[in-house]
Design an enzyme around this catalytic site. Structure first.
Site, PDB file in Angstrom:
ATOM      1  N   GLU A 131       8.148  -5.630  -2.409  1.00  0.00           N
ATOM      2  CA  GLU A 131       7.418  -4.358  -2.332  1.00  0.00           C
ATOM      3  C   GLU A 131       8.163  -3.478  -1.333  1.00  0.00           C
ATOM      4  O   GLU A 131       8.182  -3.757  -0.135  1.00  0.00           O
ATOM      5  CB  GLU A 131       5.986  -4.606  -1.860  1.00  0.00           C
ATOM      6  CG  GLU A 131       5.178  -5.541  -2.752  1.00  0.00           C
ATOM      7  CD  GLU A 131       4.499  -4.815  -3.903  1.00  0.00           C
ATOM      8  OE1 GLU A 131       4.611  -3.567  -3.978  1.00  0.00           O
ATOM      9  OE2 GLU A 131       3.848  -5.493  -4.725  1.00  0.00           O
ATOM     10  N   GLU A 166       5.943   2.647 -10.347  1.00  0.00           N
ATOM     11  CA  GLU A 166       6.592   2.156  -9.129  1.00  0.00           C
ATOM     12  C   GLU A 166       8.110   2.166  -9.363  1.00  0.00           C
ATOM     13  O   GLU A 166       8.737   1.124  -9.543  1.00  0.00           O
ATOM     14  CB  GLU A 166       6.077   0.751  -8.791  1.00  0.00           C
ATOM     15  CG  GLU A 166       4.570   0.713  -8.524  1.00  0.00           C
ATOM     16  CD  GLU A 166       4.006  -0.698  -8.408  1.00  0.00           C
ATOM     17  OE1 GLU A 166       4.809  -1.651  -8.293  1.00  0.00           O
ATOM     18  OE2 GLU A 166       2.772  -0.849  -8.441  1.00  0.00           O
TER      19      GLU A 166
END
Length: 468
Positions: free
Chosen positions: A335, A123
């Site tokens: 996120e 990520e």
């Protein structure tokens, strides 16, 4: 016969004429090509230049990341300090860049804040955005009044990659899956911290041990952890004493969305109002997050782009719960991309979407109450314990007697305890416009001697020998 000969002659003339046309055309084309600029060739493989003005929107290897940080620190010695909090399993430095008008020394009465990226190696959008944030801050200090104020009134610590080993094996373009998520020993670093609700028996890893040591030495007031795989700001608690375990099910999977209906419920902190506010600050300044649109039809949509972590799905050993409960640092998990590892050509868009949010979020460290705890002679009391009444998660003073607590406008009562001193309660008011300044003097308890415990904070600095 004569007719036949005439036909042959005509064909020969036509053939010669046609040949001349072809020759003339070829010559003309050659002449034209000589007068035109040559067509651009394919670009050469990217050659990295360690200069912040050439920080491009690509994924940087650990070596390139290191070169950029060192070059920026050398170019802006009055605004940056580079240090390592430790090494990964494979020996890569966990670099932290301080950006501040006082990068090498703590500014008395002014908070330390931080961002952490790439805790999951696959990520990496946050990893790149934090490099661009560093570049933006140092290049805007002289021209942007807001940035100038930020750097004059806080120290911003930025850890672009907490999991460089995982990043090294992750694959660009992989929106889902687990390749590169874990560290080199196969541990999920965001399941590797002590947990408030359940005993975490997972063996501590060098990366998490380094972070734990880091935050034990610096009193961080506010923090953001950048992740990918969804578009939401998620706040503590991430765990709950009664949650069913959803092991092996990722946040973005259809199974997770299905199970959360039955297994997940909110787990609210005593500072739930503050955490919601912090999350909304990020989401509302983001280009898309506050719309609450689901990344996929099988995944949940989040009202206003925020969620309680446990209401989304519970986990044990998360970093944000640990920092809040153990050290009073308010961390929100950000996120920032539906795809975990999107192609590099999308990075510029992610920077544009998140730039304002990253700046505005940090400024919230100046909301609430702040001050000093001193003895009757004016000596700071280190590690005095403080708690806002009705909010059972406490916090402590620094070695300089400083404290900060982010609070929304309202009336509060502060409880202060320190070894050797009589406890105190003080009422105060928080307003919207500016933080409340509150200095507290403690009197020695009867038959006890006040002996504040002082601790040293030393972290290796890359460019100078100094203490942080």
């Amino acid at each position: 016969m004569a007719k036949w000969l005439n036909t042959i002659v005509a064909l020969l003339i036509l053939n010669i004429f046609s040949s001349n046309i072809i020759i003339i055309f070829a010559q003309t084309a050659t002449s034209l090509s000589n007068n035109l600029e040559p067509e651009p060739s394919l670009p050469e493989p990217r050659a990295y230049i360690p200069n912040e003005n050439n920080l491009d929107f690509v994924y940087h290897s650990h070596e390139e990341l290191t070169k950029f940080l060192r070059a920026t620190s050398a170019r802006y010695p009055n605004l940056t300090a580079l240090y390592s909090i430790g090494k990964s399993i494979q020996g890569k430095d966990l670099w932290v860049m301080v950006v501040s008008s006082s990068p090498y020394e703590h500014m008395l009465g002014k908070p330390d804040v931080k961002y952490v990226g790439n805790i999951h190696g696959n990520e990496p959008v946050g990893r790149e955005l934090l490099l661009h944030l560093i570049q933006y801050l140092v290049t805007s200090y002289e021209t942007d009044q807001y940035v100038h104020w930020l750097l004059d009134n806080m120290r911003i610590h930025i850890l672009p990659s907490m999991n460089p080993d995982g990043f090294a094996v992750a694959k660009e373009g992989a929106c889902e899956g687990g390749q590169g998520r874990y560290n080199a020993r196969g541990f999920d670093l965001n399941r590797n911290f002590p947990d408030y609700f359940k005993q975490n028996n997972k063996r501590g890893q060098p990366e998490t041990d380094s972070v734990k040591d880091w935050i034990s030495k610096i009193q961080f007031v506010l923090s953001g952890s950048l992740h990918g795989g969804a578009l939401v700001a998620s706040y503590p608690y991430d765990n709950t004493p009664n949650a069913r375990r959803l092991k092996g099910i990722c946040r973005s999977s259809a199974l997770c969305a299905m199970f959360q209906t039955y297994a997940a419920s909110p787990s609210l902190t005593p500072d739930d109002d503050v955490f919601k506010h912090l999350s909304l600050v990020y989401a509302k300044n983001h280009a898309k997050m506050s719309r609450g649109v689901a990344c996929k039809s099988a995944t949940p949509a989040f009202e206003n782009g925020i969620t309680n972590g446990a209401a989304w799905y519970p986990l044990t050993g998360g970093m944000q719960d640990y920092q809040y409960v153990w050290y009073g640092c308010m961390e929100v998990t950000l996120e920032i991309s539906c795809c975990k590892y999107p192609p590099a050509y999308e990075l510029r868009k992610y920077w544009e979407d998140n730039q304002l949010s990253l700046i505005k979020f940090l400024a919230e460290a100046h909301r609430g109450v702040q001050g000093f705890v001193l003895d009757s002679s004016g000596t700071p009391i280190e590690r005095a314990s403080l708690k806002v009444k009705g909010r059972d998660v406490g916090f402590q003073t620094t070695k300089y007697g400083e404290f900060w607590r982010i609070l929304l406008p309202g009336y509060y009562k502060l409880e202060i305890f320190a070894e050797g001193f009589a406890p105190r309660e003080i009422e105060f008011v928080v307003v919207e416009q500016h933080p409340t300044l509150l200095n507290v003097t403690l009197q020695p308890a009867k038959h006890l001697t006040a002996t504040p415990i002082f601790r040293t904070t030393t972290i290796r600095i890359e460019t100078k020998h100094s203490s942080v």
